[in-house]
Design an enzyme around this catalytic site. Sequence first.
Site, short mmCIF file in Angstrom:
data_model
loop_
_atom_site.label_atom_id
_atom_site.label_comp_id
_atom_site.label_asym_id
_atom_site.label_seq_id
_atom_site.Cartn_x
_atom_site.Cartn_y
_atom_site.Cartn_z
N THR A 96 -68.36 53.77 29.39
CA THR A 96 -67.65 54.75 27.67
C THR A 96 -68.27 53.97 26.56
O THR A 96 -68.04 53.41 25.64
CB THR A 96 -66.78 55.97 26.92
N LYS A 172 -71.13 62.15 28.49
CA LYS A 172 -69.84 61.56 28.14
C LYS A 172 -69.18 61.56 26.90
O LYS A 172 -67.79 61.67 27.01
CB LYS A 172 -70.16 60.10 29.15
N LYS A 240 -61.02 54.66 20.56
CA LYS A 240 -62.41 54.20 20.47
C LYS A 240 -63.30 54.90 20.61
O LYS A 240 -64.34 54.88 20.06
CB LYS A 240 -62.94 53.23 21.93
#
Length: 297
Positions: A96, A172, A240
Site C-alpha cells: 500500500t 487500495k 501509515k
Amino acid sequence: MNTVGLIGLGAMGAGIAHTLRSHGYEVHVCDVRPGVADAFVTQGGVAHANPADVAAACAVVVSVVVNAAQTEAVLFGEHGAAAAMKPGSTFVMCSTVDPNWSVALEQRLNDAGIHYIDAPISGGAAKAASGQMTVMSAAKPEAYAAAGAVLDAMAGKVYRLGDSAGAGSKVKIINQLLAGVHIAAAAEAMALGLREGVDAAALYEVITNSAGNSWMFENRMAHVLAADYTPLSAVDIFVKDLGLVLDTARASKFPLPLASTAHQMFMQASTTGFAKEDDSAVIKIFPGIELPKGKTA
C-alpha cells in the site's frame, strides 16, 4: 514459465507463496528475517539470500513488503532486484503506497526495460493462504501479458483497473479508508458496550447477526474477545495507511472527517504503546473499560 520470485514472507507473503506453490509454480523466496526463507524450503520452495538472487532466477518477481521505503530497498538497495532483472522481466508491487510514487516507479522500471504491475492486495493472511485474496491492479498491457497468469494464480479476484500504474494504489487506499474507519468504529462500539456492562460475547453475537455488522467488526472484535492482539495487521499499519489516505485527499483539498478521526485513534493507540499489536488494540485507548481476558486454562 512456472518459476516465480516472491520477496517478503510476512503474513500475506507467506500465504501467497503457499498459494503459488499449490498452483504448480516453483517459488523462489527471500526475507530479511534470518531463517524465514530457509523454513519455506521445507514446503518445497527455493530460498535465496537477497532480492538480487531471486530476480536473477525469475522472470516475474512479486514484492510483498510493508511500504514504499521497503520496496525501494528491495529494488535499489544493496543486492537489490532491479539490477539483476533481465529486460522483459516483470516486477509486481503488492504494498500500500502513495499512488504518485507507484506511477513514478513504473516509469523508472520501464526505463530499465522492466515491466511493472501496480498490484496492492487485500483480504488478510487466511485468504492469501487459500488463494482467495483480492488484487487491485493497474499495468500496461505488456505487463499483464507477461505476468497476468501469476496474478490469477495467487488471488481469488484480480481487478484490472487501468492500463498504467496508479489506479490500483488509488483503489487500495480507498479500501484502507473504509477498513480503518470500520475497525475504529467497531472498537468504539465494543468499548461502549463494555462501559455499559453488556456481556461482550453476547454483544458480538447480536451485532454479527444484525444490520450494524461489518466484516471488520466480525473479524477484529473476535480478537478482542479472545484477548489475542498478535499482530496479523498492526496498529502502525493503519497509522501509515490512513496517513496515505489523508495525504492523497489533502493534495486536492478534499475533506475526510471520518478518516481523520480514525487516524487520530490509531495514532493515540500507537503512542500509548500498542504500535506493534494487532490493529484491534485501538480499543485500548478507551478509558474506564475492562477488556475481555480470553479463555483461561
